[in-house]
Design an enzyme around this catalytic site. Structure first.
Site, PDB file in Angstrom:
ATOM      1  N   HIS A 121      -3.037   7.196   2.513  1.00  0.00           N
ATOM      2  CA  HIS A 121      -3.462   5.924   1.914  1.00  0.00           C
ATOM      3  C   HIS A 121      -4.848   5.583   2.453  1.00  0.00           C
ATOM      4  O   HIS A 121      -5.077   5.605   3.665  1.00  0.00           O
ATOM      5  CB  HIS A 121      -2.452   4.831   2.266  1.00  0.00           C
ATOM      6  N   CYS A 130       0.815  -1.227   0.000  1.00  0.00           N
ATOM      7  CA  CYS A 130       0.000   0.000   0.000  1.00  0.00           C
ATOM      8  C   CYS A 130       0.849   1.278   0.000  1.00  0.00           C
ATOM      9  O   CYS A 130       0.327   2.366  -0.248  1.00  0.00           O
ATOM     10  CB  CYS A 130      -0.956   0.006   1.184  1.00  0.00           C
ATOM     11  N   ASN A 190     -10.144   0.275  -0.151  1.00  0.00           N
ATOM     12  CA  ASN A 190      -8.684   0.354  -0.092  1.00  0.00           C
ATOM     13  C   ASN A 190      -8.131  -0.269  -1.372  1.00  0.00           C
ATOM     14  O   ASN A 190      -8.206  -1.476  -1.553  1.00  0.00           O
ATOM     15  CB  ASN A 190      -8.214  -0.411   1.157  1.00  0.00           C
TER      16      ASN A 190
HETATM   17  O1  UT7 Z   1      -3.841  -1.037   3.595  1.00  0.00           O
HETATM   18  C1  UT7 Z   1      -3.041  -1.332   4.717  1.00  0.00           C
HETATM   19  C2  UT7 Z   1      -3.433  -2.602   5.295  1.00  0.00           C
HETATM   20  N1  UT7 Z   1      -4.704  -2.677   5.955  1.00  0.00           N
HETATM   21  C3  UT7 Z   1      -5.237  -1.825   6.871  1.00  0.00           C
HETATM   22  O2  UT7 Z   1      -4.875  -0.712   7.019  1.00  0.00           O
HETATM   23  C4  UT7 Z   1      -6.294  -2.351   7.777  1.00  0.00           C
HETATM   24  C5  UT7 Z   1      -6.071  -1.928   9.211  1.00  0.00           C
HETATM   25  N2  UT7 Z   1      -7.025  -2.479  10.137  1.00  0.00           N
HETATM   26  C6  UT7 Z   1      -8.324  -2.136  10.123  1.00  0.00           C
HETATM   27  O3  UT7 Z   1      -8.743  -1.335   9.319  1.00  0.00           O
HETATM   28  C7  UT7 Z   1      -9.227  -2.736  11.175  1.00  0.00           C
HETATM   29  O4  UT7 Z   1      -8.454  -3.426  12.109  1.00  0.00           O
HETATM   30  C8  UT7 Z   1     -10.275  -3.710  10.550  1.00  0.00           C
HETATM   31  C9  UT7 Z   1     -11.280  -2.909   9.753  1.00  0.00           C
HETATM   32  C10 UT7 Z   1      -9.583  -4.743   9.650  1.00  0.00           C
HETATM   33  C11 UT7 Z   1     -11.003  -4.441  11.652  1.00  0.00           C
HETATM   34  O5  UT7 Z   1     -11.602  -3.507  12.545  1.00  0.00           O
HETATM   35  P1  UT7 Z   1     -11.392  -3.670  14.112  1.00  0.00           P
HETATM   36  O6  UT7 Z   1     -12.166  -2.581  14.720  1.00  0.00           O
HETATM   37  O7  UT7 Z   1      -9.923  -3.735  14.374  1.00  0.00           O
HETATM   38  O8  UT7 Z   1     -12.110  -5.056  14.401  1.00  0.00           O
HETATM   39  P2  UT7 Z   1     -11.489  -6.392  15.001  1.00  0.00           P
HETATM   40  O9  UT7 Z   1     -10.565  -7.052  14.028  1.00  0.00           O
HETATM   41  O10 UT7 Z   1     -10.977  -6.118  16.358  1.00  0.00           O
HETATM   42  O11 UT7 Z   1     -12.791  -7.278  15.108  1.00  0.00           O
HETATM   43  C12 UT7 Z   1     -13.868  -6.911  15.971  1.00  0.00           C
HETATM   44  C13 UT7 Z   1     -14.997  -7.897  15.776  1.00  0.00           C
HETATM   45  C14 UT7 Z   1     -14.553  -9.351  15.828  1.00  0.00           C
HETATM   46  O12 UT7 Z   1     -15.576 -10.093  16.469  1.00  0.00           O
HETATM   47  P3  UT7 Z   1     -15.440 -10.507  18.019  1.00  0.00           P
HETATM   48  O13 UT7 Z   1     -14.177 -11.312  18.105  1.00  0.00           O
HETATM   49  O14 UT7 Z   1     -15.342  -9.195  18.769  1.00  0.00           O
HETATM   50  O15 UT7 Z   1     -16.685 -11.266  18.267  1.00  0.00           O
HETATM   51  C15 UT7 Z   1     -14.464  -9.770  14.376  1.00  0.00           C
HETATM   52  O16 UT7 Z   1     -14.664 -11.164  14.196  1.00  0.00           O
HETATM   53  O17 UT7 Z   1     -15.558  -7.718  14.458  1.00  0.00           O
HETATM   54  C16 UT7 Z   1     -15.605  -8.989  13.789  1.00  0.00           C
HETATM   55  N3  UT7 Z   1     -15.465  -8.755  12.356  1.00  0.00           N
HETATM   56  C17 UT7 Z   1     -16.522  -8.498  11.548  1.00  0.00           C
HETATM   57  N4  UT7 Z   1     -17.847  -8.426  11.801  1.00  0.00           N
HETATM   58  C18 UT7 Z   1     -18.651  -8.144  10.759  1.00  0.00           C
HETATM   59  C19 UT7 Z   1     -14.327  -8.698  11.609  1.00  0.00           C
HETATM   60  N5  UT7 Z   1     -14.622  -8.427  10.328  1.00  0.00           N
HETATM   61  C20 UT7 Z   1     -15.990  -8.294  10.270  1.00  0.00           C
HETATM   62  C21 UT7 Z   1     -16.876  -7.998   9.220  1.00  0.00           C
HETATM   63  N6  UT7 Z   1     -18.201  -7.938   9.507  1.00  0.00           N
HETATM   64  N7  UT7 Z   1     -16.479  -7.763   7.940  1.00  0.00           N
END
Ligand code: UT7
Length: 336
Positions: free
Chosen positions: A250, A110, A280
């Site tokens: 980004h 990225c 993204n």
């Molecule tokens: O381009 C450079 C590379 N990428 C990035 O910059 C991404 C950076 N990270 C992020 O943007 C965020 O960490 C994410 C958007 C990927 C995830 O958001 P988060 O607030 O960090 O959520 P999390 O991974 O802590 O997950 C929270 C909950 C989990 O459920 P439990 O364990 O709390 O029950 C996940 O299983 O959200 C769940 N979850 C979803 N729920 C519905 C994860 N993905 C999804 C989804 N829909 N698509």
């Protein structure tokens, strides 16, 4: 040292729009979760269009915007090339009718577009070329694990391109300074584990050729690295946050960009964002955001911009840019 100016910009998207509601029909997710956690409402996923196809369309638009039909160099940033071998840039140069120019790919995930800008700036400042087409192009839809809701909802396909030209030092509309960095210790934060030479010599290595990411860790690291890199390039440029008209980060996540602005003590209204519409798009995200901003009339000649990116590797990079007087068309929607 020779200056470097931006003289044209273009972009391309595959015409298959995928909304959050479409994804909720494929996996256990919802529009509310995706919008709330990322700011993304939709993205474009190509059906058959390749990274090279998107790069050619974006490159053509950038050349038109610069009102020229030749350049000395093509630098293409991508993590989703048309083939493992050769690079995609030579085919793009040939399809654009640019002749036997130097053409190669840059792989910095990225951060790829900022890395490619740095490479092109080095060529122009060092006298190795007088003009360059710099493209960021991706088809992440080809490597995503569509059953992994934590990554599949984030990424989209697209390409953005700019034309850079050598100029007298101090010429308005210049690419000022660049900061780059990496930390290979963190390579497992964002990666495709298998499919490369590593698995051949490491029995038991993960052979998955699907994209994987440790989202929370990436979130934290991205905010820290982008903020530090932004501060470094601002220092090098003799600028402060108050000098900035716009921050073009980004387009990873609205919350990440908000946190970076906060760390820089910049007003969040200075953030340029189009991730709600395109998601993204990795190496394509900064030029596509710039293009949206210029075609919607946000950017004016003379505006001072900070570009900043973070990606797999891990890698990061930032640049300062004075925006040119430039005319551009919205991203080309190409049949896929
Ligand atoms: O381009 C450079 C590379 N990428 C990035 O910059 C991404 C950076 N990270 C992020 O943007 C965020 O960490 C994410 C958007 C990927 C995830 O958001 P988060 O607030 O960090 O959520 P999390 O991974 O802590 O997950 C929270 C909950 C989990 O459920 P439990 O364990 O709390 O029950 C996940 O299983 O959200 C769940 N979850 C979803 N729920 C519905 C994860 N993905 C999804 C989804 N829909 N698509």
């Amino acid at each position: 040292m020779t200056g470097v100016v931006l003289t044209g910009i273009g972009g391309a998207l595959p015409d298959n729009h995928v909304s959050n509601a479409d994804l909720a029909g494929l996996m256990d997710t919802s529009d509310e979760w995706i919008r709330g956690r990322t700011g993304i409402a939709g993205r474009y996923w190509s059906r058959t269009t390749s990274t090279g196809d998107l790069a050619v369309a974006a490159g053509r638009r950038a050349l038109d915007s610069a009102q020229r039909d030749e350049v000395d160099l093509v630098v293409l940033a991508t993590t989703t090339p048309d083939h493992p071998c050769p690079a995609t840039a030579p085919a793009v140069a040939a399809r654009l009718g640019l002749g036997p120019v130097g053409a190669f790919d840059v792989a910095a995930v990225c951060s790829g577009f900022v890395y490619a800008l740095a490479v092109a700036k080095g060529f122009l400042a060092g006298g190795l070329a007088r003009s360059a087409l710099v493209i960021g192009a991706e088809t992440y839809s080809t490597i995503l694990d569509r059953e992994d809701r934590s990554t599949a909802v984030i990424f989209g396909d697209g390409a953005g391109a700019v034309v850079l030209c050598a100029a007298e030092p101090g010429t308005p509309a210049s690419l000022e300074h660049i900061d780059l960095g990496s930390n290979g210790e963190d390579r497992q934060l964002v990666w495709v584990p298998g499919g490369g030479s590593y698995e051949r010599t490491h029995p038991g290595a993960d052979r998955s050729t699907r994209f994987a990411m440790l989202g929370r860790e990436v979130f934290r690291t991205a905010v820290t690295r982008m903020a530090q890199s932004s501060e470094a390039v601002l220092r090098r440029s003799g600028w402060t946050t108050a000098d900035l008209d716009w921050i073009v980060g980004h387009q990873a996540n609205e919350r990440i960009l908000g946190a970076v602005a906060d760390r820089l003590a910049a007003d969040r209204s200075k953030l340029i964002m189009n991730l709600d519409r395109v998601g993204n798009t990795s190496a394509a995200s900064i030029p596509l955001a710039l293009l949206d901003a210029v075609t919607s009339g946000l950017l004016a000649g003379g505006d001072r911009l900070l570009l900043t990116a973070f990606g797999g590797g891990t890698t990061w990079g930032s640049a300062t840019l004075v925006w040119p007087e430039v005319k551009a068309e919205p991203a080309d929607l190409i049949p896929t």
